[in-house]
Design an enzyme around this catalytic site. Structure first.
Site, PDB file in Angstrom:
ATOM      1  CE  LYS A 202      -1.914   3.059   1.857  1.00 42.35           C
ATOM      2  NZ  LYS A 202      -1.710   4.461   1.448  1.00 42.35           N
ATOM      3  N   GLY A 255       6.912   5.085   7.922  1.00 45.74           N
ATOM      4  CA  GLY A 255       6.122   6.315   7.928  1.00 45.74           C
ATOM      5  C   GLY A 255       6.335   7.054   9.226  1.00 45.74           C
ATOM      6  CB  SER A 256       4.549   9.885  10.706  1.00 48.40           C
ATOM      7  OG  SER A 256       3.236   9.366  10.749  1.00 48.40           O
ATOM      8  CB  THR A 257       6.617   8.468  15.467  1.00 50.17           C
ATOM      9  OG1 THR A 257       7.981   8.256  15.068  1.00 50.17           O
ATOM     10  CG2 THR A 257       6.420   7.920  16.867  1.00 50.17           C
ATOM     11  N   GLY A 260       2.658   5.044  12.992  1.00 50.39           N
ATOM     12  CA  GLY A 260       3.204   3.790  13.519  1.00 50.39           C
ATOM     13  C   GLY A 260       2.456   3.328  14.767  1.00 50.39           C
ATOM     14  CD  GLU A 277      12.739   0.182   9.615  1.00 44.93           C
ATOM     15  OE1 GLU A 277      13.530   1.004  10.094  1.00 44.93           O
ATOM     16  OE2 GLU A 277      12.800  -1.031   9.846  1.00 44.93           O
ATOM     17  CB  CYS A 311      13.304   8.880   7.702  1.00 41.04           C
ATOM     18  SG  CYS A 311      14.463   7.784   6.872  1.00 41.04           S
ATOM     19  CD  GLU A 408      10.072  12.964  10.880  1.00 39.49           C
ATOM     20  OE1 GLU A 408       8.922  12.529  11.046  1.00 39.49           O
ATOM     21  OE2 GLU A 408      10.984  12.300  10.367  1.00 39.49           O
TER      22      GLU A 408
HETATM   23  P1  NAD Z   1       2.516   8.732   7.179  1.00 44.03           P
HETATM   24  O1  NAD Z   1       2.704   8.026   8.462  1.00 44.03           O
HETATM   25  O2  NAD Z   1       1.544   9.830   7.098  1.00 44.03           O
HETATM   26  O3  NAD Z   1       2.087   7.702   6.034  1.00 44.03           O
HETATM   27  C1  NAD Z   1       2.851   6.554   5.739  1.00 44.03           C
HETATM   28  C2  NAD Z   1       1.941   5.520   5.117  1.00 44.03           C
HETATM   29  O4  NAD Z   1       0.969   5.142   6.087  1.00 44.03           O
HETATM   30  C3  NAD Z   1       1.171   6.003   3.893  1.00 44.03           C
HETATM   31  O5  NAD Z   1       1.088   4.959   2.945  1.00 44.03           O
HETATM   32  C4  NAD Z   1      -0.198   6.290   4.457  1.00 44.03           C
HETATM   33  O6  NAD Z   1      -1.227   6.161   3.502  1.00 44.03           O
HETATM   34  C5  NAD Z   1      -0.317   5.219   5.515  1.00 44.03           C
HETATM   35  N1  NAD Z   1      -1.264   5.490   6.589  1.00 44.03           N
HETATM   36  C6  NAD Z   1      -1.669   6.693   7.083  1.00 44.03           C
HETATM   37  N2  NAD Z   1      -2.565   6.512   8.075  1.00 44.03           N
HETATM   38  C7  NAD Z   1      -2.715   5.177   8.225  1.00 44.03           C
HETATM   39  C8  NAD Z   1      -3.485   4.367   9.094  1.00 44.03           C
HETATM   40  N3  NAD Z   1      -4.303   4.895  10.019  1.00 44.03           N
HETATM   41  N4  NAD Z   1      -3.374   3.025   8.993  1.00 44.03           N
HETATM   42  C9  NAD Z   1      -2.556   2.475   8.086  1.00 44.03           C
HETATM   43  N5  NAD Z   1      -1.810   3.180   7.211  1.00 44.03           N
HETATM   44  C10 NAD Z   1      -1.888   4.525   7.288  1.00 44.03           C
HETATM   45  O7  NAD Z   1       3.968   9.174   6.742  1.00 44.03           O
HETATM   46  P2  NAD Z   1       4.352  10.096   5.513  1.00 44.03           P
HETATM   47  O8  NAD Z   1       3.931  11.473   5.863  1.00 44.03           O
HETATM   48  O9  NAD Z   1       3.882   9.455   4.255  1.00 44.03           O
HETATM   49  O10 NAD Z   1       5.942   9.974   5.504  1.00 44.03           O
HETATM   50  C11 NAD Z   1       6.764  10.751   6.274  1.00 44.03           C
HETATM   51  C12 NAD Z   1       7.165  10.026   7.538  1.00 44.03           C
HETATM   52  O11 NAD Z   1       7.806   8.790   7.208  1.00 44.03           O
HETATM   53  C13 NAD Z   1       8.172  10.804   8.340  1.00 44.03           C
HETATM   54  O12 NAD Z   1       7.835  10.720   9.704  1.00 44.03           O
HETATM   55  C14 NAD Z   1       9.480  10.077   8.070  1.00 44.03           C
HETATM   56  O13 NAD Z   1      10.450  10.221   9.064  1.00 44.03           O
HETATM   57  C15 NAD Z   1       9.008   8.677   7.972  1.00 44.03           C
HETATM   58  N6  NAD Z   1      10.005   7.855   7.261  1.00 44.03           N
HETATM   59  C16 NAD Z   1      10.756   6.943   7.980  1.00 44.03           C
HETATM   60  C17 NAD Z   1      11.747   6.198   7.343  1.00 44.03           C
HETATM   61  C18 NAD Z   1      12.596   5.205   8.104  1.00 44.03           C
HETATM   62  O14 NAD Z   1      13.255   4.373   7.481  1.00 44.03           O
HETATM   63  N7  NAD Z   1      12.616   5.240   9.433  1.00 44.03           N
HETATM   64  C19 NAD Z   1      11.966   6.391   5.977  1.00 44.03           C
HETATM   65  C20 NAD Z   1      11.203   7.330   5.292  1.00 44.03           C
HETATM   66  C21 NAD Z   1      10.213   8.056   5.943  1.00 44.03           C
END
Ligand code: NAD
Length: 504
Positions: A202, A255-257, A260, A277, A311, A408
């Site tokens: 996804k 994605g974001s904490t 997560g 991650e 990230c 962040e």
């Molecule tokens: P996000 O958490 O908003 O979204 C990430 C993914 O989660 C997307 O596909 C989104 O559609 C999905 N998502 C959103 N809400 C959800 C839910 N309730 N249930 C399931 N899935 C859901 O993150 P973003 O804004 O797309 O990306 C930026 C973040 O990602 C930053 O915090 C960045 O630090 C982090 N990131 C971490 C790493 C790492 O390796 N640690 C790498 C890249 C980005």
């Protein structure tokens, strides 16, 4: 600062023809399908706001269909029981196809995400291909152990024979972010498929185009239908349905904490495994004895690369007091010299934020920092016709407790503060709920290795920042996550260990 928006268009035939069929579909069981609701989402060019195409707005019913396809393919054994050599050959073929289409994929990534073309062309798309090559080689190196136990109550004359089997975990849902779409997806897909799992990807709703194109390439490579599926749609809808699904064995999330934490809650129903991650607020620490010709551009690149939408971006800069003014002025000069524009324009060094929402969020943090008493050394503007550009920003006069230092931001914004000596570093660098990465800039090997040991982060770079390779584990301490992508251990994310204990 100005945004230079010259007229641009993709040059590759591949990207042109991909965009000529603007209504993209999802991949379920080897078929390209619409969402069952028929609803679609626009996929926009963040630099101009132009619509590149549309993607299905997948939801629970579509996730159910994709999970069923993945489950059926897993139970059939068509992939997990393929010889490791044959599985590896197919993953290698995927890497070759990614490389053969590198220019097209880089252009699509730029149109979808906004990043300057050189980032996709020279770093991220080759990085995605490398993930498939690296883990193609791992298929034949998945090994259990034989174990000599101390059990001494077996029947007279019998012996114990114990060993472990490594088995694919089952059906995996991978949920990924928008900042570096294809390479972050490859970091999940390659080890997951190498382990023999079936999966559903996804991708982020803002950047699904290269995931769809990768789905085409994976089918072209010859993977059996249902082993790799792509569901597009909104996170709280399609992502949430995948994370909650009772027939998914594992969620691999980047994605974001904040999201997560929602994934952890959603996974509780069937106690599915979760790999996370997450976000970061990584320090770059520059000591006065650093080689400044490396450290100043290096620390600038650590935060301005990909507009800070990284990230592990070096978003907190700590500089030994006697070098502070020089380093901050050097980084500010680089910031002022950077050309902002469309990512397809070869002159562009910094592209837009992925969306107006993200640009507004970044600007909100900058303004909040100023209200809290911080001082903008350079940048701080929100620019462009649709307000998606943020000028590279250096902020000084900060305190550790400010939101601009703790949260962040995920934009081209660095906060700078002086330190007295290396003794200050552990407390100040570790004074964050995150622990994803850090860099230390010094010519003193003793200082460097001591700081690398004392900083609580999943990666510490010495005299560099943002060095990635499929062989180097990446992931976080503290609220930056639970696991590691890349490196040999990444395949373990997708394996169960079974102990077999026999009296023979
Ligand atoms: P996000 O958490 O908003 O979204 C990430 C993914 O989660 C997307 O596909 C989104 O559609 C999905 N998502 C959103 N809400 C959800 C839910 N309730 N249930 C399931 N899935 C859901 O993150 P973003 O804004 O797309 O990306 C930026 C973040 O990602 C930053 O915090 C960045 O630090 C982090 N990131 C971490 C790493 C790492 O390796 N640690 C790498 C890249 C980005």
């Amino acid at each position: 600062m100005n945004v230079v928006l010259n007229e641009v268009a993709p040059q590759t035939e591949g990207a042109q023809s991909f965009l000529k069929t603007p209504a993209k579909n999802m991949l379920i069981n080897g078929e390209w399908v619409e969402a069952q609701s028929g609803e679609r989402l626009d996929s926009k060019d963040p630099a101009t706001g132009a619509v590149n195409g549309t993607i299905p707005k997948g939801a629970k019913a579509d996730v159910d269909a994709a999970v069923k396809a993945a489950r059926d393919s897993f139970e059939s054994g068509v992939w997990r029981n393929m010889t490791p050599d044959d599985r590896g050959r197919l993953l290698w073929k995927v890497s070759e196809l990614v490389e053969a289409n590198i220019d097209e994929l880089a252009e699509l990534e730029t149109l979808d995400q906004g990043k300057p073309l050189f980032i996709g062309r020279w770093a991220e798309i080759p990085g995605a291909a490398q993930q498939f090559r690296y883990f193609a080689g791992m298929t034949s190196k998945i090994e259990g152990q034989t174990i000599t136990s101390s059990i001494n109550y077996q029947p007279e004359g019998k012996r114990m024979h114990a060993y472990t089997l490594k088995e694919p975990i089952g059906v995996v849902g991978a949920i990924t972010p928008w900042n570096s779409p294809l390479v972050l997806e490859a970091m999940k897909i390659a080890p997951c498929l190498a382990a023999g799992c079936s999966m559903i990807l996804k991708p982020a709703e803002a950047t699904s185009l290269t995931a769809i194109r990768l789905g085409e390439l994976i089918m072209e490579a010859g993977l059996p239908p249902g082993v790799f599926n792509v569901i597009t749609g909104l996170g709280p809808e399609a992502g949430q349905a995948l994370a909650e699904h009772m027939d998914v064995d594992k969620i691999a999330f980047t994605g974001s904490t904040a999201t997560g934490k929602k994934i952890i809650d959603a996974a509780k129903g069937n106690m599915k495994k979760v790999a996370l991650e997450l976000g970061g607020k990584s320090p770059s620490v520059v000591m006065a004895d650093a080689e400044m010709e490396l450290a100043i551009p290096g620390a600038a690149n650590a935060i301005f690369f990909n507009g800070g939408q990284v990230c592990v971006a070096g978003s907190r800069l700590y500089v030994e007091k006697k070098a502070f003014d020089n380093v901050v002025a050097g980084i500010a000069d680089i910031a002022k010299s950077m050309q902002m524009g469309h990512g397809l324009d070869p002159a562009t060094q910094i592209g837009p934020m992925v969306s107006k929402i993200q640009a507004d969020r970044v600007k909100g943090f900058i303004d909040g920092g100023v209200s809290d008493g911080a001082e903008i050394v350079t940048g701080g503007e929100q620019l462009g016709d649709n307000g998606t550009f943020i000028s590279p920003t250096v902020i000084a006069n900060t305190r550790q407790d400010m939101a601009v230092v703790q949260e962040e931001i995920f934009g081209p914004v660095v906060v700078a503060a002086p330190i007295d000596s290396m003794d200050d570093v552990p407390a100040i660098a570790n004074g964050s709920r995150y622990g994803l990465a850090a860099s230390v800039w010094t010519q003193d090997i003793s200082k460097a290795t001591r700081l690398a040991a004392d900083i609580k982060a999943g990666t510490v770079w010495i005299n560099c920042h943002l060095m990635f390779d499929a062989s180097l584990p990446i992931g976080g301490y503290k609220e930056s996550g639970w696991s590691r992508d890349s490196g040999q251990q990444a395949v373990e994310n997708y394996l169960e260990t079974k102990t077999v204990c026999a009296v023979v």
